[in-house]
Write a protein that holds these residues in place. Structure first.
Motif, PDB file in Angstrom:
ATOM      1  N   ARG A 230       0.705  -1.171   0.304  1.00 19.91           N
ATOM      2  CA  ARG A 230      -0.142   0.234  -0.033  1.00 19.91           C
ATOM      3  C   ARG A 230       0.592   1.323  -0.161  1.00 19.91           C
ATOM      4  NH1 ARG A 230      -5.286   0.259   2.748  1.00 19.91           N
ATOM      5  NH2 ARG A 230      -6.539  -1.948   1.882  1.00 19.91           N
ATOM      6  N   TRP A 231       1.730   1.339   1.230  1.00 19.82           N
ATOM      7  CA  TRP A 231       2.096   2.377   0.597  1.00 19.82           C
ATOM      8  C   TRP A 231       3.800   2.451   1.890  1.00 19.82           C
ATOM      9  CZ3 TRP A 231       2.986   3.527   6.200  1.00 19.82           C
ATOM     10  CH2 TRP A 231       1.765   3.572   6.991  1.00 19.82           C
ATOM     11  N   ASP A 232       5.179   2.889   1.975  1.00 17.73           N
ATOM     12  CA  ASP A 232       5.880   3.041   2.608  1.00 17.73           C
ATOM     13  C   ASP A 232       6.779   4.558   3.559  1.00 17.73           C
ATOM     14  OD1 ASP A 232       7.242   3.520  -0.047  1.00 17.73           O
ATOM     15  OD2 ASP A 232       8.716   3.434   1.223  1.00 17.73           O
ATOM     16  N   TYR A 233       7.132   4.466   4.266  1.00 17.12           N
ATOM     17  CA  TYR A 233       7.691   5.513   5.516  1.00 17.12           C
ATOM     18  C   TYR A 233       8.622   5.680   6.172  1.00 17.12           C
ATOM     19  CZ  TYR A 233       6.748   9.396   8.249  1.00 17.12           C
ATOM     20  OH  TYR A 233       7.825  10.952   9.438  1.00 17.12           O
ATOM     21  N   LEU A 234       8.963   6.523   5.657  1.00 19.82           N
ATOM     22  CA  LEU A 234      10.650   5.842   5.829  1.00 19.82           C
ATOM     23  C   LEU A 234      10.779   6.787   7.664  1.00 19.82           C
ATOM     24  CD1 LEU A 234      13.974   5.411   5.967  1.00 19.82           C
ATOM     25  CD2 LEU A 234      14.210   7.189   3.986  1.00 19.82           C
ATOM     26  N   ALA A 235      10.990   6.515   8.015  1.00 22.77           N
ATOM     27  CA  ALA A 235      11.371   7.513   9.514  1.00 22.77           C
ATOM     28  C   ALA A 235      12.741   7.627  10.769  1.00 22.77           C
ATOM     29  CB  ALA A 235      10.761   6.773  11.077  1.00 22.77           C
ATOM     30  N   ASP A 236      12.952   7.314  11.655  1.00 22.11           N
ATOM     31  CA  ASP A 236      14.547   6.523  11.946  1.00 22.11           C
ATOM     32  C   ASP A 236      13.889   5.650  13.168  1.00 22.11           C
ATOM     33  OD1 ASP A 236      13.567   8.500  14.107  1.00 22.11           O
ATOM     34  OD2 ASP A 236      14.453  10.186  13.415  1.00 22.11           O
ATOM     35  N   GLY A 237      15.691   5.792  13.560  1.00 20.67           N
ATOM     36  CA  GLY A 237      15.604   4.358  15.339  1.00 20.67           C
ATOM     37  C   GLY A 237      15.884   3.565  14.695  1.00 20.67           C
ATOM     38  N   ILE A 238      15.936   2.530  16.022  1.00 23.15           N
ATOM     39  CA  ILE A 238      16.651   1.319  15.348  1.00 23.15           C
ATOM     40  C   ILE A 238      15.016   0.186  15.152  1.00 23.15           C
ATOM     41  CG2 ILE A 238      16.365   0.443  17.773  1.00 23.15           C
ATOM     42  CD1 ILE A 238      18.784  -1.712  16.954  1.00 23.15           C
ATOM     43  N   VAL A 239      13.823   0.974  15.854  1.00 18.17           N
ATOM     44  CA  VAL A 239      12.072   0.390  16.167  1.00 18.17           C
ATOM     45  C   VAL A 239      12.188  -1.000  16.467  1.00 18.17           C
ATOM     46  CG1 VAL A 239      10.944  -1.077  14.732  1.00 18.17           C
ATOM     47  CG2 VAL A 239      12.118   1.403  13.755  1.00 18.17           C
ATOM     48  N   ASN A 240      13.368  -2.076  16.402  1.00 18.24           N
ATOM     49  CA  ASN A 240      13.240  -3.795  17.399  1.00 18.24           C
ATOM     50  C   ASN A 240      12.077  -4.195  17.208  1.00 18.24           C
ATOM     51  OD1 ASN A 240      15.486  -5.513  18.085  1.00 18.24           O
ATOM     52  ND2 ASN A 240      15.079  -4.565  19.620  1.00 18.24           N
ATOM     53  N   ILE A 241      11.729  -3.736  18.088  1.00 15.85           N
ATOM     54  CA  ILE A 241      10.104  -5.279  18.600  1.00 15.85           C
ATOM     55  C   ILE A 241       9.171  -4.147  18.597  1.00 15.85           C
ATOM     56  CG2 ILE A 241      11.860  -7.301  18.887  1.00 15.85           C
ATOM     57  CD1 ILE A 241      10.990  -6.601  21.919  1.00 15.85           C
ATOM     58  N   ALA A 242       9.576  -2.487  18.573  1.00 17.75           N
ATOM     59  CA  ALA A 242       8.296  -1.537  19.305  1.00 17.75           C
ATOM     60  C   ALA A 242       7.075  -1.949  18.089  1.00 17.75           C
ATOM     61  CB  ALA A 242       9.234  -0.410  19.645  1.00 17.75           C
ATOM     62  N   SER A 243       6.105  -2.336  18.463  1.00 15.11           N
ATOM     63  CA  SER A 243       4.559  -2.020  17.458  1.00 15.11           C
ATOM     64  C   SER A 243       4.773  -0.703  17.434  1.00 15.11           C
ATOM     65  CB  SER A 243       4.004  -2.836  18.028  1.00 15.11           C
ATOM     66  OG  SER A 243       2.976  -2.918  16.298  1.00 15.11           O
ATOM     67  N   PRO A 244       4.164  -0.966  15.751  1.00 19.94           N
ATOM     68  CA  PRO A 244       3.610   0.640  15.421  1.00 19.94           C
ATOM     69  C   PRO A 244       2.096   0.249  16.277  1.00 19.94           C
ATOM     70  CG  PRO A 244       3.880  -0.541  13.338  1.00 19.94           C
ATOM     71  CD  PRO A 244       4.223  -1.280  14.498  1.00 19.94           C
ATOM     72  N   LEU A 245       1.213   1.585  16.227  1.00 20.06           N
ATOM     73  CA  LEU A 245      -0.307   1.952  16.310  1.00 20.06           C
ATOM     74  C   LEU A 245      -0.785   2.352  15.538  1.00 20.06           C
ATOM     75  CD1 LEU A 245      -1.959   1.364  19.104  1.00 20.06           C
ATOM     76  CD2 LEU A 245      -1.067   4.011  19.414  1.00 20.06           C
ATOM     77  N   ILE A 246      -2.133   1.510  15.129  1.00 19.42           N
ATOM     78  CA  ILE A 246      -2.939   1.823  14.533  1.00 19.42           C
ATOM     79  C   ILE A 246      -4.856   2.815  15.060  1.00 19.42           C
ATOM     80  CG2 ILE A 246      -4.420   1.422  11.800  1.00 19.42           C
ATOM     81  CD1 ILE A 246      -2.647  -0.551  11.815  1.00 19.42           C
TER      82      ILE A 246
END
Length: 859
Positions: A230-246
Motif C-alpha cells: 500500500r505505502w512505505d514511510y521512512l522514519a528513523d531509529g532502530i525500531v527493533n520489537i516496538a510495534s506501530p499503533l493504528i
C-alpha cells in the motif's frame, strides 16, 4: 486470497459441516455490554491499543501465585493469556503454560530454538516465532506440535492474528512479510522482498491494513487480504520489537537508539501528518562525567482515554575518570502520554533510575515494557513494568498520578497484561506472577450437568450450575460445542447465553450416533472470565413424530408452547427424552400412539409433565403415553382443574407417579402406576378408577377430606395400599402378570384378575373381542391393546411346530419374537403378528358379528 487456499478452506469447512451445521447463536446480547477478552496477543487487539475492556482497580492484593522455571533463564517475550492458560517463552527456547487461576504448571516444552518474540494464541493454537528455526504452532491444551513453517529467517516478529491466520515478518536475512494459515501453516500470501532490511516488529492490523517496521526505521503497509503493498514511510531509529499503533485513521511510530522521535502518518496513504514527527524530551545526564554515547529504548504504544502512551529509557554511557572509556551507565525510565492530534505531551512521569558500572548489566534489546491499560469505574489505569526496578506502577491514565506500586520478582523487559482479574507479569529471570485484583475477582468455572441419556435431537437443552462469583455478581456465559473431543482448537458452535442463564437450547441440527463435547466458562460483570469447565459429552436420538393439530412441529416442547386451548399435540411411537419439565397449558391435550408405544423418558427431571391453568370450555388431558423416571412423573398444579389423565403408564417416579396440588383437580382413568414413591398423591380433588397400582411405597395417598377417591382399582404389592383414604367401590387386591415387568412392557398376556373388572358403567372402547362387555383395568383397558377376556385361539396342527397364540390386537403375545420390547424405546415392538389359519379368522369374524357393547355411560 489465492484460489487454492480458498479451496482448501472450503473442503475443511465441508468436512465439519457433515458432523454439525455451523451456527453461532448469540443469546441475550442485545442489551449486554461489550465483552472483555483474554489477552491472547501482544497488543491485545490487532491494532495494538493494549486497552482491555475488563474493569479493575489499582490494588492487586487479594492473592498471588508465581511460577519459577526449574533452571535459570532469561525472558524477553511477554505473557499471553487465553482460555484459562498463561503462556510464556524463555530466551532458551522453552515454552510454558500455567493455569491462569492458580499458576500451576500445565505443560512445558522445548521448541528447539531461542524465542525472543511474544507468542500469539488463537483457536487453541500457540503461534511461536523461533530465532534459528521455523514459525511453529503448538496445541494450547497440551503443548503438542501442530505444524511448523520455515520462512528462511531469524524470526523475532511476534505474530499478529487475523481471522485465525497469522501475519509475521520473516526476519534476518529475509525482507518479506507472510500470512500463514492458522490451521496448517501453509502460506496464504507472501510479499515480494521489498523491505529495506528485515522486520522484527509485531505487525499492527486495522481496517484491512498491515503495518510493519524494519530495523532502519523504515515502515511498510500491505493489504491484509492479499499482501499487495500500500505505502512505505521512512522514519528513523532502530525500531527493533516496538510495534506501530493504528488508531483514529493514523499510524503512530516510535524510533529508538539515536532517535527521540514519534511519527504519525495517514493510515490510508502513509503521508506524514502535519506537525509530526514530535520529539520526546532528552534531558542531560544527572551524573557527572563525559558523555560517550546515548541510546534510547522504547516500548510499543498503548491507546487509552484519548491519549497515546509509551515508556522509554535513556541509557547514557559516561566516562567519569577521564580515561576516554565509559565506566558508568546511567539508565532513566519515563512514561509519556501524548495528544494523538498534536503530539503535545499531556503528562510525563519519571518511573525508575539506575546506575551500572558494568555494561552487561544494562538492559539489552533496546526495549522497554509496554504499559497495559484497563478500565475502572472512573479513569482508566495503566500498569507499567520497569526494566530497571522490581516493580509495576499503576498510574492514572488521564493524569499520570501514581496510584500505587507492586513489588515483583525482578525487573522486566516483558510487558504486563491484565486478564480475568489478574495482573500477569514475566520478569527478566523468567518468573511468571499473577496478582489478583482487590476490586474484581473472577468467577469459578461452572459445573456442567451430565447427560447420560441421549437427548431428543429436536429438543436439546444443555445445563450447568451457576458459577460462583466471589463478588456476588451474576455471570453471563460462553458455551462451545464440537465433535472432536475438545473445544479450544476448534468448535462448531459458540453460544453466549445471557446473564444468569444456566441452560441453553441448541437449535442447530444434530446427528444421531455422534458424540458431542461441550464446555462452558463464566464472565462476570467486570469482564473477568472463569476457567473453562471440565468438558461433558452428549448424544442425540431421533424420536417419533410430533404434530400440533395435524401439522408437523419441531419438538414436543415447541408444540406445547404454541398450543392453544382445544389443540391436540400428537406424538408418534418412540421414546422422547425429556430433560426439563414439559408444560401442558390450559385446554391442551398431549396424546401418544399408545402407552406401550410412546414414552416420555424424564429420568433425572424433577417433574416430567406439568399441568397448570384451566380453560373453562376444554379440559387439559394426557392420553396413551408412558411417563418414566422423573421424581414426580405427572404434576397437576393448584390452578389446574378438570385434568384428564387416561391410558397412562407412570413408572419409576421416585416421589410420585401423579401429584395433584391443593386446589387442583384430576380424573385418572385406566392408569398403570408402578415402582414409585407414591402412586397418586393428592391434596386437591382427584378420582382414580380402572387402574393398576403395584410395587409402590404407597399406592394412593389423600391429604385432606375428599382429596382422593378410588373405584374399581387393583392395588397389589404396594408397601402401603392406602394412606388418608380407604378402598372404594370395586377396589380389590389381586396380583396380575405383565408381559415383561422388568422390560417395562405392561401389557397383560391374557385374562388376568383385572380383566373385565372396570367400572361397569364405562364403555369398553376399542377393546378387541372377546372382551366380556366390560372394560379392563390398567393403561391398556379400553384400547385396542387390551388383553382378551378368554385365552386367544391357537393355530398349528398335530406334529407341526408348537402352536402360536393368535393376536387380533396386532401386539404379539409374550414369548414371541415380535413381542419383545423394542431395544431403544422401552415400548412394545410393533413388528407384526403371526399369521392365523382360516378357522381362527372365522372365529374372529364371528366374534365381531356378535360383539355387544353396553350402553355408553361415562362417569
Amino acid at each position: 486470497m489465492t484460489p487454492f487456499v480458498q479451496h482448501r478452506r472450503s473442503s475443511q469447512a465441508a468436512t465439519r459441516l457433515t458432523a454439525l451445521t455451523v451456527l453461532v447463536v448469540l443469546c441475550g446480547l442485545a442489551s449486554a455490554p461489550a465483552r472483555a477478552d483474554d489477552w491472547a496477543t501482544p497488543g491485545l487487539d490487532a491494532a495494538h491499543s493494549r486497552l482491555s475492556a475488563e474493569r479493575s482497580g489499582a490494588a492487586f492484593a487479594d492473592g498471588r501465585w508465581s511460577y519459577a522455571p526449574p533452571s535459570p533463564v532469561r525472558a524477553l517475550a511477554s505473557p499471553v493469556v487465553a482460555d484459562g492458560f498463561v503462556v510464556s517463552a524463555d530466551l532458551d527456547g522453552t515454552l510454558s503454560a500455567v493455569a491462569a487461576d492458580t499458576g500451576q504448571l500445565v505443560w512445558r516444552i522445548a521448541v528447539g530454538s531461542s524465542v525472543q518474540g511474544t507468542p500469539a494464541v488463537s483457536g487453541g493454537r500457540v503461534f511461536v516465532p523461533t530465532l534459528a528455526g521455523p514459525v511453529a504452532a503448538f496445541a494450547l491444551a497440551d503443548g503438542s506440535r501442530l505444524w511448523s513453517t520455515d520462512l528462511g529467517g531469524m524470526n523475532v516478529s511476534s505474530p499478529a492474528v487475523l481471522n485465525g491466520d497469522i501475519i509475521i515478518g520473516a526476519g534476518l536475512p529475509q525482507q518479506f512479510v507472510a500470512r500463514l494459515e492458522g490451521a496448517t501453516g501453509a502460506i496464504v500470501w507472501q510479499t515480494a522482498p521489498v523491505l529495506e532490511v528485515f522486520s522484527n516488529t509485531p505487525p499492527a492490523l486495522a481496517n484491512g491494513l498491515v503495518v510493519v517496521g524494519t530495523n532502519g526505521g523504515h515502515y511498510y503497509a500491505f493489504d491484509a487480504m492479499t499482501g499487495i503493498p500500500r505505502w512505505d514511510y521512512l522514519a528513523d531509529g532502530i525500531v527493533n520489537i516496538a510495534s506501530p499503533l493504528i488508531v483514529g485513521g493514523r499510524v503512530y511510530l516510535a524510533g529508538g537508539k539515536e532517535s527521540d522521535h514519534v511519527h504519525a502518518v495517514d493510515a490510508a496513504t502513509g503521508l506524514p501528518i502535519a506537525g509530526w514527527p514530535v520529539s520526546l524530551p532528552a534531558p542531560a545526564p544527572d551524573l557527572a562525567g563525559q558523555a560517550i554515547y546515548r541510546r534510547r529504548a522504547v516500548s510499543s504504544f498503548a491507546s487509552v482515554g484519548g491519549l497515546i502512551m509509551l515508556e522509554t529509557r535513556l541509557d547514557d554511557a559516561l566516562d567519569t575518570d577521564a580515561d576516554g572509556l565509559p565506566d558508568h551507565y546511567l539508565a532513566r525510565e519515563s512514561v509519556f502520554a501524548l495528544d494523538p492530534s498534536s503530539g503535545a505531551i499531556a503528562w510525563q512521569l519519571p518511573s525508575a533510575r539506575a546506575v551500572f558500572t558494568d555494561a552487561n548489566e544494562v538492559p539489552s534489546f533496546a526495549v522497554c515494557p509496554t504499559p497495559a491499560a484497563f478500565g475502572t469505574g472512573a479513569s482508566p489505569l495503566l500498569a507499567v513494568a520497569s526494566s530497571l526496578a522490581s516493580k509495576v506502577a499503576v498510574l492514572d491514565a488521564a493524569t499520570g498520578i501514581d496510584q500505587g506500586d507492586l513489588t515483583v520478582t525482578g525487573r522486566a523487559l516483558a510487558s504486563p497484561v491484565l486478564a480475568n482479574g489478574r495482573l500477569i507479569t514475566v520478569a527478566e529471570n523468567g518468573a511468571v506472577e499473577g496478582r489478583l485484583s482487590s476490586v474484581n475477582h473472577p468467577p469459578a468455572a461452572p459445573l456442567l450437568a451430565a447427560n447420560p441419556r441421549p437427548f431428543d435431537a429436536r429438543d436439546v437443552t444443555l445445563r450447568w450450575a451457576a458459577a460462583m462469583d466471589p463478588d456476588g455478581e451474576q455471570p453471563s456465559y460462553e458455551l462451545r460445542i464440537d465433535t472432536d473431543g475438545e473445544v479450544l482448537e476448534s468448535w462448531a458452535q459458540q453460544i453466549f447465553p445471557g446473564q444468569g442463564a444456566t441452560s441453553v437450547s441448541i437449535v442447530a441440527p444434530l446427528s444421531p450416533g455422534m458424540t458431542y463435547t461441550f464446555a462452558v466458562r463464566a464472565r462476570d460483570g467486570h469482564g473477568a472470565l472463569s476457567p473453562w469447565s471440565a468438558p461433558e459429552t452428549f448424544t442425540v436420538a431421533i424420536s417419533g413424530s410430533v404434530t400440533l393439530d395435524g401439522k408437523p412441529a419441531a419438538s414436543v416442547r415447541d408444540a406445547l408452547a404454541a398450543a392453544m386451548p382445544g389443540d391436540v399435540v400428537l406424538l408418534g411411537a418412540g421414546t422422547f427424552p425429556v430433560t426439563s419439565t414439559l408444560e401442558v397449558g390450559p385446554g391442551v391435550t398431549l396424546r401418544g400412539a399408545g402407552a406401550g408405544r410412546t414414552t416420555l423418558d424424564a429420568t433425572g427431571v424433577a417433574v416430567g409433565v406439568a399441568f397448570s391453568g384451566t380453560d373453562p370450555a376444554t379440559p387439559a388431558a394426557l392420553d396413551k403415553i408412558t411417563v418414566a423416571g422423573a421424581a414426580t412423573c405427572v404434576s397437576v398444579a393448584g390452578d389446574a382443574t378438570d385434568v384428564k389423565l387416561t391410558h397412562l403408564v407412570a413408572r419409576d417416579c421416585a416421589t410420585a407417579g401423579i401429584s395433584v396440588a391443593t386446589g387442583g383437580g384430576a380424573t385418572i382413568v385406566n392408569a398403570t402406576i408402578t415402582a414409585s414413591g407414591t402412586g397418586v398423591d393428592s391434596s386437591g380433588a382427584a378420582t382414580i378408577k380402572n387402574s393398576l397400582l403395584t410395587g409402590n411405597d404407597v399406592g394412593l395417598k389423600g391429604s385432606g377430606a375428599q382429596a382422593l377417591a378410588s373405584r374399581y382399582d387393583d392395588l397389589f404389592g404396594n408397601a402401603t395400599p392406602y394412606a388418608g383414604l380407604t378402598a372404594g367401590t370395586g377396589d380389590f387386591a389381586q396380583a396380575v402378570t405383565f408381559v415383561d415387568l422388568g422390560g417395562h412392557n405392561f401389557l397383560l398376556p391374557g385374562p388376568e384378575a383385572s380383566t373385565d373388572q372396570g367400572d361397569p358403567a364405562d364403555d369398553v372402547g376399542d377393546e378387541p373381542t372377546p372382551n366380556g362387555g366390560r372394560i379392563n383395568l390398567g393403561a391398556f383397558g379400553g384400547t385396542a391393546d387390551a388383553e382378551l377376556s378368554v385365552p386367544a385361539a391357537v393355530t398349528g396342527g398335530t406334529g407341526g411346530p408348537a402352536p402360536t397364540p393368535s393376536s387380533p390386537t396386532g401386539i404379539p403375545p409374550a414369548g414371541s419374537t415380535a413381542g419383545e420390547i423394542a431395544g431403544g424405546n422401552e415400548g412394545c415392538a410393533l413388528g407384526g403378528r403371526p399369521a392365523a389359519g382360516a378357522t381362527s379368522w372365522m372365529l374372529v369374524l364371528l366374534a365381531f358379528a356378535l360383539r355387544r357393547r353396553p350402553r355408553s355411560r361415562r362417569s
